[in-house]
Design an enzyme around this catalytic site. Structure first.
Site, PDB file in Angstrom:
ATOM      1  N   ASP A  12       1.062  -1.172  -0.246  1.00 40.57           N
ATOM      2  CA  ASP A  12       0.380  -0.076  -0.269  1.00 40.57           C
ATOM      3  C   ASP A  12       0.776   1.029   0.154  1.00 40.57           C
ATOM      4  O   ASP A  12       1.663   1.143  -0.078  1.00 40.57           O
ATOM      5  CB  ASP A  12      -1.168  -0.037   1.349  1.00 40.57           C
ATOM      6  N   ASP A  14      -0.111   5.206   0.357  1.00 45.61           N
ATOM      7  CA  ASP A  14      -0.456   6.477   1.925  1.00 45.61           C
ATOM      8  C   ASP A  14      -0.637   5.187   3.241  1.00 45.61           C
ATOM      9  O   ASP A  14      -1.656   4.233   2.866  1.00 45.61           O
ATOM     10  CB  ASP A  14      -1.951   6.971   1.512  1.00 45.61           C
ATOM     11  N   ASP A 175      -2.209  -1.032   5.808  1.00 43.61           N
ATOM     12  CA  ASP A 175      -1.861  -0.222   7.047  1.00 43.61           C
ATOM     13  C   ASP A 175      -2.836  -0.225   7.482  1.00 43.61           C
ATOM     14  O   ASP A 175      -3.847   0.352   9.430  1.00 43.61           O
ATOM     15  CB  ASP A 175      -1.124   1.324   7.107  1.00 43.61           C
TER      16      ASP A 175
END
Length: 222
Positions: A12, A14, A175
């Site tokens: 991922d 961001d 995240d």
């Protein structure tokens, strides 16, 4: 916990590789100012990111996590934000500690790398290039690359197919609960970072296979 070393790692953007909130917050508050709406500030924006630009704008306009502004206001605000972000996509954004070290180790291990993000391509590629990690990835799947995006497993399955491996040979690093859901649905292992954007909820509650504090810890998992 010791994990099997994957052939492919999909990562991922961001909240995992990059802290983009400083730029997103700046654009958000500039957009709000055009409507004489008070600034929300970086701390609040940090709790709102992770579900795409459209959702961020709705939250900012209403000052609520599940807010739904008037359609006309949203339709006016969206292009203003997009224009601002094009100009300010990577002014204050930065790589999290350990990212370059972790990416270097993955490449040394001959693991193929893909970036899978819900961020639109027009913003994803400039960020990757500005922060010097674009060429680390053999594949970049943005939020508008395919008809579906995370938490749907389609982007992850597309990544596995691109590299010619079965999903059980691939791993996702993210995240948020969205990354965990997409990975589980795709049949991939999932490692999460303890920082990032998960709306203030401890990522341990989503039960990923492992949680790391920095990318520098990756090699200790295998």
């Amino acid at each position: 916990m010791t994990l099997n070393k994957p052939s492919v790692v999909l990562i991922d953007l961001d909240g995992t590789l990059v802290d983009s909130v400083p730029d997103l917050a700046w654009c958000t508050d500039k957009m709000l100012a055009s409507f004489d709406i008070p600034a929300r500030g970086e701390a609040k924006v940090r709790t709102w990111v992770g579900n795409g630009v459209g959702t961020l704008i709705k939250r900012a306009l209403t000052n609520e996590m599940d807010g739904e502004p008037e359609a006309a206001l949203f339709d006016e605000a969206l292009p203003i934000f997009m224009d601002l972000y094009k100009q300010h996509v990577c002014v204050d954004s930065y790589l999290y500690p350990g990212v370059k070290q972790g990416l270097k180790w993955l490449k040394q291990e001959k693991i193929k790398l893909g970036c899978v993000t819900n961020k639109n391509e027009q913003f994803t590629l400039p960020v990757l290039k500005a922060l010097g990690i674009h060429d680390d990835f053999d594949l970049v799947i943005s939020g508008d690359s395919l008809p579906l995006k995370k938490p749907d497993p389609a982007p992850l399955l597309h990544g596995a197919d691109f590299f010619g491996v079965s999903p059980d040979k691939a791993m996702m690093i993210g995240d948020s609960v969205s990354d965990v859901k997409a990975s589980r649905a795709a049949g991939m292992s999932i490692v999460c970072v303890s920082y990032g954007y998960n709306h203030g909820v401890d990522i341990h509650t989503s039960e990923p296979d492992a949680v790391i504090d920095t990318f520098a810890e990756l090699e200790s998992l295998f």
